[in-house]
Design a protein around this motif. Structure first.
Motif, PDB file in Angstrom:
ATOM      1  N   GLN A 193       0.809  -1.215   0.000  1.00 37.57           N
ATOM      2  CA  GLN A 193       0.000   0.000   0.000  1.00 37.57           C
ATOM      3  C   GLN A 193       0.848   1.273   0.000  1.00 37.57           C
ATOM      4  O   GLN A 193       0.330   2.363  -0.228  1.00 37.57           O
ATOM      5  CB  GLN A 193      -0.915   0.015   1.231  1.00 37.57           C
ATOM      6  CG  GLN A 193      -2.003  -1.032   1.210  1.00 37.57           C
ATOM      7  CD  GLN A 193      -3.116  -0.685   0.239  1.00 37.57           C
ATOM      8  OE1 GLN A 193      -3.543   0.461   0.160  1.00 37.57           O
ATOM      9  NE2 GLN A 193      -3.577  -1.679  -0.502  1.00 37.57           N
ATOM     10  N   ILE A 228      -5.746  -1.791   7.175  1.00 38.37           N
ATOM     11  CA  ILE A 228      -5.189  -1.102   6.006  1.00 38.37           C
ATOM     12  C   ILE A 228      -5.931   0.205   5.767  1.00 38.37           C
ATOM     13  O   ILE A 228      -5.313   1.261   5.528  1.00 38.37           O
ATOM     14  CB  ILE A 228      -5.252  -2.022   4.770  1.00 38.37           C
ATOM     15  CG1 ILE A 228      -4.266  -3.184   4.926  1.00 38.37           C
ATOM     16  CG2 ILE A 228      -4.956  -1.242   3.491  1.00 38.37           C
ATOM     17  CD1 ILE A 228      -4.380  -4.245   3.848  1.00 38.37           C
ATOM     18  N   ASP A 229      -7.264   0.173   5.837  1.00 41.67           N
ATOM     19  CA  ASP A 229      -8.048   1.393   5.635  1.00 41.67           C
ATOM     20  C   ASP A 229      -7.696   2.459   6.675  1.00 41.67           C
ATOM     21  O   ASP A 229      -7.532   3.642   6.352  1.00 41.67           O
ATOM     22  CB  ASP A 229      -9.545   1.076   5.724  1.00 41.67           C
ATOM     23  CG  ASP A 229     -10.063   0.308   4.518  1.00 41.67           C
ATOM     24  OD1 ASP A 229      -9.338   0.229   3.512  1.00 41.67           O
ATOM     25  OD2 ASP A 229     -11.198  -0.215   4.593  1.00 41.67           O
ATOM     26  N   ASN A 275      -4.193   3.886   6.050  1.00 44.51           N
ATOM     27  CA  ASN A 275      -4.216   4.739   4.860  1.00 44.51           C
ATOM     28  C   ASN A 275      -4.895   6.075   5.148  1.00 44.51           C
ATOM     29  O   ASN A 275      -4.443   7.132   4.698  1.00 44.51           O
ATOM     30  CB  ASN A 275      -4.948   4.030   3.712  1.00 44.51           C
ATOM     31  CG  ASN A 275      -4.016   3.232   2.822  1.00 44.51           C
ATOM     32  OD1 ASN A 275      -2.853   3.597   2.633  1.00 44.51           O
ATOM     33  ND2 ASN A 275      -4.516   2.134   2.269  1.00 44.51           N
ATOM     34  N   ARG A 331      -1.783   8.386   5.191  1.00 43.93           N
ATOM     35  CA  ARG A 331      -1.594   8.709   3.770  1.00 43.93           C
ATOM     36  C   ARG A 331      -2.741   9.548   3.214  1.00 43.93           C
ATOM     37  O   ARG A 331      -2.729   9.893   2.034  1.00 43.93           O
ATOM     38  CB  ARG A 331      -1.436   7.420   2.965  1.00 43.93           C
ATOM     39  CG  ARG A 331      -0.228   6.572   3.368  1.00 43.93           C
ATOM     40  CD  ARG A 331      -0.096   5.302   2.531  1.00 43.93           C
ATOM     41  NE  ARG A 331       0.137   5.611   1.127  1.00 43.93           N
ATOM     42  CZ  ARG A 331      -0.640   5.209   0.136  1.00 43.93           C
ATOM     43  NH1 ARG A 331      -1.721   4.470   0.387  1.00 43.93           N
ATOM     44  NH2 ARG A 331      -0.362   5.520  -1.115  1.00 43.93           N
ATOM     45  N   VAL A 347      -5.687   8.684   2.413  1.00 42.22           N
ATOM     46  CA  VAL A 347      -6.266   7.910   1.311  1.00 42.22           C
ATOM     47  C   VAL A 347      -7.510   7.194   1.806  1.00 42.22           C
ATOM     48  O   VAL A 347      -7.506   6.601   2.894  1.00 42.22           O
ATOM     49  CB  VAL A 347      -5.247   6.890   0.759  1.00 42.22           C
ATOM     50  CG1 VAL A 347      -5.908   5.940  -0.236  1.00 42.22           C
ATOM     51  CG2 VAL A 347      -4.075   7.603   0.106  1.00 42.22           C
ATOM     52  N   GLU A 348      -8.574   7.233   1.014  1.00 50.69           N
ATOM     53  CA  GLU A 348      -9.816   6.532   1.327  1.00 50.69           C
ATOM     54  C   GLU A 348     -10.147   5.553   0.206  1.00 50.69           C
ATOM     55  O   GLU A 348      -9.962   5.863  -0.976  1.00 50.69           O
ATOM     56  CB  GLU A 348     -10.972   7.523   1.502  1.00 50.69           C
ATOM     57  CG  GLU A 348     -10.791   8.492   2.652  1.00 50.69           C
ATOM     58  CD  GLU A 348     -11.997   9.399   2.849  1.00 50.69           C
ATOM     59  OE1 GLU A 348     -13.051   9.129   2.215  1.00 50.69           O
ATOM     60  OE2 GLU A 348     -11.892  10.374   3.617  1.00 50.69           O
ATOM     61  N   ASP A 349     -10.631   4.389   0.578  1.00 53.88           N
ATOM     62  CA  ASP A 349     -11.110   3.400  -0.381  1.00 53.88           C
ATOM     63  C   ASP A 349     -12.439   3.883  -0.953  1.00 53.88           C
ATOM     64  O   ASP A 349     -13.327   4.314  -0.205  1.00 53.88           O
ATOM     65  CB  ASP A 349     -11.286   2.051   0.334  1.00 53.88           C
ATOM     66  CG  ASP A 349     -11.535   0.896  -0.624  1.00 53.88           C
ATOM     67  OD1 ASP A 349     -12.034   1.129  -1.732  1.00 53.88           O
ATOM     68  OD2 ASP A 349     -11.238  -0.252  -0.234  1.00 53.88           O
TER      69      ASP A 349
END
Length: 727
Positions: free
Chosen positions: A479, A672-673, A676, A680, A682-684
């Motif tokens: 990731q 992981i979500d 992130n 980071r 970051v969103e899924d």
């Protein structure tokens, strides 16, 4: 960069070892990156057992099926000569969960099968409708169930002639329920059997040493029918005779020399009766982890001590007779015992012969389901490397070469893992050291500073998911995270060599929390080491863990200013545990100086989240089993009341180690979500996660730096806590 690193190293000494840094072959570099599902569905080889004639290796092959929330487990055999395919023998049934001190802990540790003396059959344990029974399979695949009692079997052995199976049963569930109901008619005495945080009923059986150790077992159990015999000729079951029970118990305990009070650790007996063992020979070092020395006795003759330095070590985790006069042994070596070496010794020779050394996981300590066996001139073992999952191998005892007999995950070679993991070491100002392995994203920019995820707290062999397997290391690296698999420091070896376990724990977890302070200082040193390389961003750091790893996370929440985000698979000790953990735990708390919360507030403040909620700034995600949820309520409530970012998920029918495949995959993916999102940004874009991110954005609004006054109080409290930790 080097000079800057040295300037920052005034209070600690650090060594950076770039180990195993070998580029992948081009074909692997072109493969796809690892995802959470790939880790969750790896095949596991366990419960290795080699036939008496040395020609066959039996093992259990298990693979999780998250969609069905089940495991596919099978018994297989393969020739130890190599060059042939495995042969499936039988379905192994649902997993049998491990126990610790009489309670289910959720770990899956299948018992190795037992070979018949003629090497034609394996007998093994299998869960059948909630009761563990004995089954057996022939090499040609014929399979049959043998026992059908109402009590689960926990150990078994063949008789010397192969005509009987002698086994030990636990008290039947029906018997335990009936006894509890009978006692309950006049009230259940609240005693050391109770653990209120886990259950309103007694959770410890009477045959467990509540202070630690294995279940009490003795030949007196014959009268209760606990040791029994299945006659393979008459097909009938009966109680064991006293002689049969005594022989069975001796066999289960393993051979031990008589009149040797300093015997510790491993022992092995050859076919001809030669005996080898390890013992603590220094009278000043008789603690719970002293240096051990190899000793042997050939065929009932004189006792011979191996005086060579290679025959003494803190850990000699394996002994095997190659024949009646040559012994093979394993020795932990290197800084922080990160390597395992094999040696051969003929009692009477001055020095052993070196065979091989590996940084992989070949002979794990005190893990019976991983036991190796000698087959002619080879040692048959299960083997892992930091970037290669477990496989079945044969080690040539003359050359040390390793040959693969069965690779359970051949497709793993097709993934793009990037460079091999780097091993690093770090030492604190107090001289306490530890090590770990760093995994970087494939094809990552050498000049980019990456967010760092620390996975705790033991990293031996394949870097899968840390202790408890909830943090998928290679999927996280894919990731875009740098991932440090962190080995917690081993502790004060001098004290461990001289003190009994209880005395050592009272010190290590007593006033000042030396153990926790060492771990935190090693964590800080590790971040400094990696930051000095220019590869990680020291302002984007996550710490994760289960069990003691969760305690590490808890302590870091109010002792690690650089902590950006955290995930824990449980909680550490809190003031409410003094009341909720029951009488046995309360005695343990008091021995460590942890009295009632109002009587010893400073001790709890140095340890727990609840009295430090206002010092926590990092958002915290918790994945808790339903059996451990009660312990998590207090810290979660304290954090919520302090307007801190915290979210907890509770998993039904789970234990200390979560065993259900669907749960593990869900934990992988949410971890992981979460990382992130916080590290980071970051969103899924999965629509099913819309509400998740709405909640997390709300939590983000709670994140704020400490005010100047709060920061001063925080620094003062940390200094005060450290001042209590005199060494």
């Amino acid at each position: 960069m080097v000079s800057a690193h040295r300037r920052r190293a005034r209070w600690w000494i650090c060594l950076l070892f770039i180990a195993l840094f070998v580029p992948r072959v081009a074909a692997a570099q072109e493969g796809r990156r690892v995802a959470a599902l790939d880790i969750a569905t790896l095949r596991d080889i366990e419960a290795l057992s080699v036939s008496p004639n040395g020609e066959w290796a039996a093992f259990q092959l298990r693979q999780a099926q998250p969609n069905a929330n089940r495991y596919n487990a099978e018994w297989h055999i393969v020739s130890t000569a190599g060059g042939s395919a495995t042969q499936r023998l039988a379905d192994a049934g649902p997993p049998i969960l491990g126990h610790f001190q009489g309670r289910v802990n959720g770990a899956i540790y299948p018992t190795p099968p037992v070979w018949s003396p003629n090497s034609e059959w394996i007998a093994y344990l299998r869960d059948h409708d909630g009761v563990v029974q004995i089954w057996r399979s022939a090499r040609d695949g014929r399979t049959e169930q043998l026992t059908r009692g109402d009590a689960s079997v926990r150990a078994l052995a063949y008789s010397a002639d192969g005509n009987r199976l002698i086994f030990e049963t636990e008290p039947s569930a029906a018997h335990r329920r009936a006894a509890l109901l009978e006692e309950g008619l006049s009230g259940l005495l609240y005693d050391a059997r109770f653990f209120p945080a886990r259950s309103p009923h007694p959770v410890f059986p009477h045959d467990v040493r509540l202070g630690g150790g294995a279940p009490e077992r003795s030949p007196s159990q014959v009268s209760a029918g606990r040791i029994r015999v299945y006659d393979l000729v008459t097909r009938r079951e009966r109680s064991a005779t006293s002689r049969e029970a005594d022989a069975f118990m001796r066999g289960q305990a393993g051979a031990r020399p008589l009149n040797r009070p300093t015997v510790r650790g491993e022992a092995a007996t050859s076919a001809g009766g030669s005996l080898a063992w390890t013992e603590a020979r220094d009278p000043e070092q008789q603690g719970f982890m002293p240096p051990l020395t190899l000793v042997a006795q050939l065929g009932g003759g004189d006792v011979v001590v191996c005086e060579h330095a290679a025959c003494t070590g803190r850990s000699l985790p394996g002994l095997w007779w190659r024949d009646d006069r040559e012994l093979v042994f394993a020795r932990r070596e290197g800084e922080y015992y990160s390597s395992t070496a094999l040696y051969s010794w003929r009692p009477g020779d001055r020095a052993p012969r070196f065979i091989m050394r590996t940084d992989g996981k070949l002979v794990p300590s005190a893990t019976v389901e991983w036991r190796c066996s000698v087959a002619d001139d080879r040692l048959i073992c299960l083997f892992e490397e930091s970037d290669v999952p477990r496989r079945l191998v044969a080690v040539d005892l003359d050359t040390g070469e390793i040959a693969t007999l069965f690779d359970a995950n051949p497709e793993w070679r097709e993934f793009d893992l990037g460079a091999r993991p780097q091993r690093i070491e770090f030492t604190t100002r107090a001289g306490v050291g530890a090590d770990g392995y760093v995994v970087y994203p494939p094809e990552s920019d050498q000049d980019e500073r990456l967010p760092l995820v620390v996975v705790t707290y033991r990293c031996e062999g394949f870097l899968r998911g840390g202790t408890g397997d909830e943090y998928p290391i290679y999927a996280l690296a894919a990731q875009g995270f740098a991932v440090l698999c962190f080995n917690a420091p081993l502790g004060d070896e001098e004290r461990q060599a001289r003190q009994d376990a209880q005395s050592y724990v009272r010190w290590a977890r007593g006033p000042g929390e030396p153990e926790k302070r060492w771990v935190q200082e090693c964590l800080d040193a590790a971040v400094d080491v990696l930051a000095a390389t220019g590869r990680i961003d020291p302002d984007r750091v996550a710490v994760t863990g289960l069990s003691f790893g969760a305690e590490i996370v808890q302590f870091a929440l109010f002792n690690m200013p650089r902590l950006s985000v955290a995930i824990a698979s449980g909680v550490g000790y809190e003031p409410t545990d003094y009341y909720l953990y029951g009488p046995a735990a309360r005695r343990s708390f008091r021995a460590r100086g942890l009295g009632a919360p109002d009587a010893t507030p400073d001790r709890w403040r140095a340890l727990a989240v609840t009295p430090n909620a206002d010092r926590v700034t990092a958002p915290l995600l918790l994945h808790i089993s339903d059996h451990e949820m009660v312990s998590a309520v207090a810290p979660v409530t304290a954090l919520e009341d302090a307007s801190r970012a915290v979210e907890m998920y509770v998993f039904p029918n789970e234990y200390h180690v979560k065993w259900q495949p669907r749960h593990r995959l869900a934990i992988y993916e949410r971890n992981i979500d979460w990382l992130n999102f916080w590290l980071r940004d970051v969103e899924d874009d999965d629509p099913a996660k819309t509400l998740q991110y709405e909640r997390w954005r709300g939590l983000r609004a709670l994140i704020r730096p400490l005010s100047s006054a709060e920061a001063r109080r925080h620094v003062h409290q940390v200094a005060t806590d450290q001042g209590h930790g005199a060494r």
